[in-house]
Write a protein that holds these residues in place. Structure first.
Motif, mmCIF file in Angstrom:
data_model
loop_
_atom_site.group_PDB
_atom_site.id
_atom_site.type_symbol
_atom_site.label_atom_id
_atom_site.label_comp_id
_atom_site.label_asym_id
_atom_site.label_seq_id
_atom_site.Cartn_x
_atom_site.Cartn_y
_atom_site.Cartn_z
ATOM 1 N N LEU A 75 0.791 -1.229 0.000
ATOM 2 C CA LEU A 75 0.000 0.000 0.000
ATOM 3 C C LEU A 75 0.825 1.282 0.000
ATOM 4 C CD1 LEU A 75 -2.897 -0.904 2.460
ATOM 5 C CD2 LEU A 75 -2.846 -1.065 -0.029
ATOM 6 N N GLY A 76 2.113 1.183 0.291
ATOM 7 C CA GLY A 76 2.943 2.386 0.320
ATOM 8 C C GLY A 76 2.450 3.380 1.358
ATOM 9 N N ASP A 77 2.298 4.636 0.965
ATOM 10 C CA ASP A 77 1.887 5.677 1.910
ATOM 11 C C ASP A 77 0.426 5.561 2.336
ATOM 12 O OD1 ASP A 77 4.386 6.798 2.097
ATOM 13 O OD2 ASP A 77 4.021 8.313 0.560
ATOM 14 N N ARG A 78 -0.328 4.660 1.749
ATOM 15 C CA ARG A 78 -1.710 4.422 2.187
ATOM 16 C C ARG A 78 -1.759 3.595 3.473
ATOM 17 N NH1 ARG A 78 -3.502 3.323 -3.682
ATOM 18 N NH2 ARG A 78 -4.479 5.286 -4.219
ATOM 19 N N TYR A 79 -0.607 3.089 3.895
ATOM 20 C CA TYR A 79 -0.505 2.294 5.123
ATOM 21 C C TYR A 79 0.499 2.972 6.024
ATOM 22 C CZ TYR A 79 -0.082 -1.872 8.092
ATOM 23 O OH TYR A 79 -0.099 -2.755 9.144
ATOM 24 N N ARG A 80 0.094 3.240 7.264
ATOM 25 C CA ARG A 80 0.963 3.957 8.182
ATOM 26 C C ARG A 80 0.989 3.271 9.538
ATOM 27 N NH1 ARG A 80 2.797 8.401 5.928
ATOM 28 N NH2 ARG A 80 3.308 9.400 7.903
ATOM 29 N N PHE A 81 2.063 3.530 10.255
ATOM 30 C CA PHE A 81 2.217 3.033 11.614
ATOM 31 C C PHE A 81 2.064 4.218 12.566
ATOM 32 C CE2 PHE A 81 4.539 0.046 9.004
ATOM 33 C CZ PHE A 81 4.162 -1.177 9.527
ATOM 34 N N ALA A 82 1.227 4.062 13.569
ATOM 35 C CA ALA A 82 1.091 5.064 14.629
ATOM 36 C C ALA A 82 1.748 4.478 15.870
ATOM 37 C CB ALA A 82 -0.375 5.382 14.882
ATOM 38 N N PHE A 83 2.890 5.024 16.250
ATOM 39 C CA PHE A 83 3.592 4.620 17.464
ATOM 40 C C PHE A 83 3.109 5.555 18.570
ATOM 41 C CE2 PHE A 83 6.210 3.400 13.878
ATOM 42 C CZ PHE A 83 6.492 2.079 14.178
ATOM 43 N N VAL A 84 2.521 4.969 19.609
ATOM 44 C CA VAL A 84 1.822 5.746 20.626
ATOM 45 C C VAL A 84 2.315 5.384 22.024
ATOM 46 C CG1 VAL A 84 -0.449 6.249 21.623
ATOM 47 C CG2 VAL A 84 -0.247 5.784 19.171
ATOM 48 N N ASN A 85 2.554 6.406 22.834
ATOM 49 C CA ASN A 85 2.806 6.177 24.252
ATOM 50 C C ASN A 85 1.529 6.599 24.979
ATOM 51 O OD1 ASN A 85 3.515 6.387 27.008
ATOM 52 N ND2 ASN A 85 5.666 6.555 26.446
ATOM 53 N N THR A 86 0.816 5.627 25.513
ATOM 54 C CA THR A 86 -0.473 5.902 26.147
ATOM 55 C C THR A 86 -0.318 6.624 27.487
ATOM 56 O OG1 THR A 86 -0.513 3.703 27.169
ATOM 57 C CG2 THR A 86 -1.603 3.950 25.031
ATOM 58 N N ARG A 87 0.843 6.533 28.082
ATOM 59 C CA ARG A 87 1.078 7.217 29.367
ATOM 60 C C ARG A 87 1.410 8.688 29.145
ATOM 61 N NH1 ARG A 87 2.615 5.324 34.675
ATOM 62 N NH2 ARG A 87 2.361 3.293 33.698
ATOM 63 N N THR A 88 2.324 8.971 28.227
ATOM 64 C CA THR A 88 2.749 10.352 27.994
ATOM 65 C C THR A 88 1.919 11.044 26.910
ATOM 66 O OG1 THR A 88 4.382 9.690 26.327
ATOM 67 C CG2 THR A 88 5.123 9.779 28.642
ATOM 68 N N ARG A 89 1.104 10.280 26.221
ATOM 69 C CA ARG A 89 0.237 10.785 25.145
ATOM 70 C C ARG A 89 1.019 11.361 23.965
ATOM 71 N NH1 ARG A 89 -5.050 10.334 26.469
ATOM 72 N NH2 ARG A 89 -5.524 10.207 28.679
ATOM 73 N N THR A 90 2.220 10.844 23.751
ATOM 74 C CA THR A 90 2.995 11.239 22.580
ATOM 75 C C THR A 90 2.789 10.190 21.495
ATOM 76 O OG1 THR A 90 4.952 10.133 23.467
ATOM 77 C CG2 THR A 90 4.744 12.501 23.885
#
Length: 114
Positions: A75-90
């Motif tokens: 998918l190239g740029d149609r597929y993305r990864f969201a790396f999330v820190n649920t504690r710091t909300r970054t």
């Protein structure tokens, strides 16, 4: 998933968590999704709740499945990864090419489910 398949894109159900739609797309209509595929972004969410992880996640390990990698490559740029820190909300939002450019190490593994 059907609309993506009709456009010759591989999309495994276990290789993503959410979708983001930009603009109007009738998600009940395969035809409308297919006609507006450029408005649909597929996301895999990788999360941690560790307090000491930096905002850019430098030095932290996340695992990516083979299915996620295959779909991201397809998918190239149609597929993305969201790396999330649920504690710091970054969070950091990256395409596969950006993930690989930032990776300081890649350690292939296989996971077996019985």
């Amino acid at each position: 998933m059907v609309a993506f398949a009709q456009c010759d894109y591989v999309l495994y159900g276990k290789a993503f968590d959410i979708i983001k739609v930009s603009g109007d797309v009738d998600l009940e209509s395969t035809d409308d999704i297919r006609n507006h595929l450029d408005r649909v972004t597929i996301y895999e969410i990788k999360s941690t709740s560790k307090e000491k992880v930096t905002a850019d996640f430098r030095g932290y390990f996340f695992s990516l499945s083979t299915a996620e990698l295959l779909v991201a490559q397809t998918l190239g740029d149609r597929y993305r990864f969201a790396f999330v820190n649920t504690r710091t909300r970054t969070h950091v939002d990256l395409a596969l090419r950006e993930v690989m450019a930032r990776a300081r190490g890649i350690y292939p593994t296989w996971s077996i489910q019985f």
